[in-house]
Design an enzyme around this catalytic site. Structure first.
Site, PDB file in Angstrom:
ATOM      1  N   CYS A  66     -13.814   5.180 -14.344  1.00 40.13           N
ATOM      2  CA  CYS A  66     -12.504   4.710 -13.909  1.00 40.13           C
ATOM      3  C   CYS A  66     -12.205   5.284 -12.530  1.00 40.13           C
ATOM      4  O   CYS A  66     -12.471   6.457 -12.255  1.00 40.13           O
ATOM      5  CB  CYS A  66     -11.417   5.071 -14.922  1.00 40.13           C
ATOM      6  SG  CYS A  66     -10.455   6.516 -14.512  1.00 40.13           S
ATOM      7  N   GLU A  67     -11.721   4.422 -11.644  1.00 45.33           N
ATOM      8  CA  GLU A  67     -11.534   4.853 -10.259  1.00 45.33           C
ATOM      9  C   GLU A  67     -10.325   5.767 -10.074  1.00 45.33           C
ATOM     10  O   GLU A  67     -10.154   6.371  -9.029  1.00 45.33           O
ATOM     11  CB  GLU A  67     -11.466   3.644  -9.322  1.00 45.33           C
ATOM     12  CG  GLU A  67     -10.226   2.792  -9.477  1.00 45.33           C
ATOM     13  CD  GLU A  67     -10.262   1.601  -8.524  1.00 45.33           C
ATOM     14  OE1 GLU A  67     -11.334   1.274  -8.019  1.00 45.33           O
ATOM     15  OE2 GLU A  67      -9.181   1.020  -8.299  1.00 45.33           O
ATOM     16  N   HIS A  68      -9.496   5.871 -11.106  1.00 42.88           N
ATOM     17  CA  HIS A  68      -8.334   6.752 -10.977  1.00 42.88           C
ATOM     18  C   HIS A  68      -8.659   8.210 -11.296  1.00 42.88           C
ATOM     19  O   HIS A  68      -8.034   9.110 -10.775  1.00 42.88           O
ATOM     20  CB  HIS A  68      -7.198   6.284 -11.903  1.00 42.88           C
ATOM     21  CG  HIS A  68      -6.681   4.931 -11.542  1.00 42.88           C
ATOM     22  ND1 HIS A  68      -6.224   4.023 -12.469  1.00 42.88           N
ATOM     23  CD2 HIS A  68      -6.565   4.325 -10.336  1.00 42.88           C
ATOM     24  CE1 HIS A  68      -5.843   2.918 -11.854  1.00 42.88           C
ATOM     25  NE2 HIS A  68      -6.041   3.071 -10.554  1.00 42.88           N
ATOM     26  N   HIS A  69      -9.620   8.422 -12.210  1.00 42.44           N
ATOM     27  CA  HIS A  69      -9.905   9.791 -12.656  1.00 42.44           C
ATOM     28  C   HIS A  69     -11.374  10.164 -12.592  1.00 42.44           C
ATOM     29  O   HIS A  69     -11.730  11.290 -12.898  1.00 42.44           O
ATOM     30  CB  HIS A  69      -9.419   9.981 -14.097  1.00 42.44           C
ATOM     31  CG  HIS A  69      -7.972   9.642 -14.304  1.00 42.44           C
ATOM     32  ND1 HIS A  69      -7.536   8.404 -14.674  1.00 42.44           N
ATOM     33  CD2 HIS A  69      -6.860  10.414 -14.166  1.00 42.44           C
ATOM     34  CE1 HIS A  69      -6.213   8.390 -14.767  1.00 42.44           C
ATOM     35  NE2 HIS A  69      -5.771   9.593 -14.451  1.00 42.44           N
ATOM     36  N   GLN A 111     -11.205  -1.785 -15.460  1.00 44.76           N
ATOM     37  CA  GLN A 111     -11.744  -2.722 -16.450  1.00 44.76           C
ATOM     38  C   GLN A 111     -11.365  -4.174 -16.131  1.00 44.76           C
ATOM     39  O   GLN A 111     -12.190  -5.076 -16.239  1.00 44.76           O
ATOM     40  CB  GLN A 111     -11.249  -2.329 -17.848  1.00 44.76           C
ATOM     41  CG  GLN A 111     -11.811  -3.234 -18.947  1.00 44.76           C
ATOM     42  CD  GLN A 111     -11.358  -2.799 -20.328  1.00 44.76           C
ATOM     43  OE1 GLN A 111     -10.989  -1.659 -20.545  1.00 44.76           O
ATOM     44  NE2 GLN A 111     -11.377  -3.727 -21.269  1.00 44.76           N
ATOM     45  N   HIS A 134     -11.396   4.367 -22.952  1.00 46.10           N
ATOM     46  CA  HIS A 134     -11.216   5.064 -21.677  1.00 46.10           C
ATOM     47  C   HIS A 134     -11.027   6.546 -21.933  1.00 46.10           C
ATOM     48  O   HIS A 134     -10.014   6.952 -22.517  1.00 46.10           O
ATOM     49  CB  HIS A 134      -9.990   4.508 -20.943  1.00 46.10           C
ATOM     50  CG  HIS A 134     -10.179   3.103 -20.451  1.00 46.10           C
ATOM     51  ND1 HIS A 134     -10.270   2.810 -19.110  1.00 46.10           N
ATOM     52  CD2 HIS A 134     -10.328   1.941 -21.112  1.00 46.10           C
ATOM     53  CE1 HIS A 134     -10.448   1.495 -18.972  1.00 46.10           C
ATOM     54  NE2 HIS A 134     -10.479   0.952 -20.169  1.00 46.10           N
ATOM     55  N   CYS A 164     -10.249   8.767 -19.882  1.00 46.31           N
ATOM     56  CA  CYS A 164      -9.083   9.308 -19.169  1.00 46.31           C
ATOM     57  C   CYS A 164      -7.806   9.151 -19.998  1.00 46.31           C
ATOM     58  O   CYS A 164      -6.813   9.821 -19.746  1.00 46.31           O
ATOM     59  CB  CYS A 164      -8.922   8.690 -17.782  1.00 46.31           C
ATOM     60  SG  CYS A 164      -8.538   6.944 -17.787  1.00 46.31           S
TER      61      CYS A 164
END
Ligand SMILES: [Zn+2]
Length: 178
Positions: free
Chosen positions: A69-72, A110, A138, A140
């Protein structure tokens, strides 16, 4: 990447030179190279055409994937199910697996991954219709934050799958035990 990892270990409050952590920066650098190799893969080459007389719906179920995931930068992972109705071009299962690799081995969302897979199939094979369903967990959300273990399901439809009957036929095929 190795220097950054050593700094990260230090920032966490650990000692990057102790025995167990000494090779970690190298391992992490190698790992990220592998987990993001999708950036160097080309969907158009992967889907180079194979011609066939097949005219019915093609369904590939349970294509496993792992992404970040590009956020975490934590993993999300699960299954992708693909259906399409070929106009002329049909591709083998191994190419669909590589297409999923191409878009999952990146820093991703996703929803975007699901859309990119559907668009690549649509733009390259020009089928009568495409459906892509992605089901994922996920980390995260499970290890931190809301700590929810729910599966997230996303889908994209193109062409003939807009019709309820066609979509229904696809979902019936997914449910069928092989
Ligand atoms: Zn995240």
């Amino acid at each position: 990447m190795q220097e950054l990892t050593a700094s990260l270990i230090e920032a966490i409050g650990e000692n990057p030179t102790r025995e167990g952590l000494r090779d970690t920066p190298r391992r992490v650098a190698d790992m990220f190279a592998e987990l993001t190799e999708g950036y160097s893969m080309k969907p158009k080459e992967i889907l180079a055409r194979e011609w066939s007389e097949v005219s019915g719906m093609v369904v590939a179920k349970d294509i496993g994937f792992f992404s970040l995931c590009e956020h975490h930068l934590l993993p999300f992972y699960g299954k992708v199910h693909i259906g399409y109705i070929p106009s002329r071009a049909v591709v083998g299962l191994s190419k669909l697996v590589r297409l999923v690799d191409c878009y999952s081995k990146r820093l991703q969302l996703q929803e975007r991954m699901t859309k990119q897979i559907a668009d690549a199939l649509n733009d390259t094979l020009h089928p009568h219709g495409v459906v892509v369903v992605c089901q994922a967990r996920h980390l995260c959300m499970e290890m931190r934050g809301v700590k929810s273990g729910a599966d997230i399901v996303t889908s994209e439809i193109r062409g003939q799958f807009e019709r309820f009957e066609t979509r229904n036929e696809f979902f019936n095929m997914l449910r069928k035990e092989v």
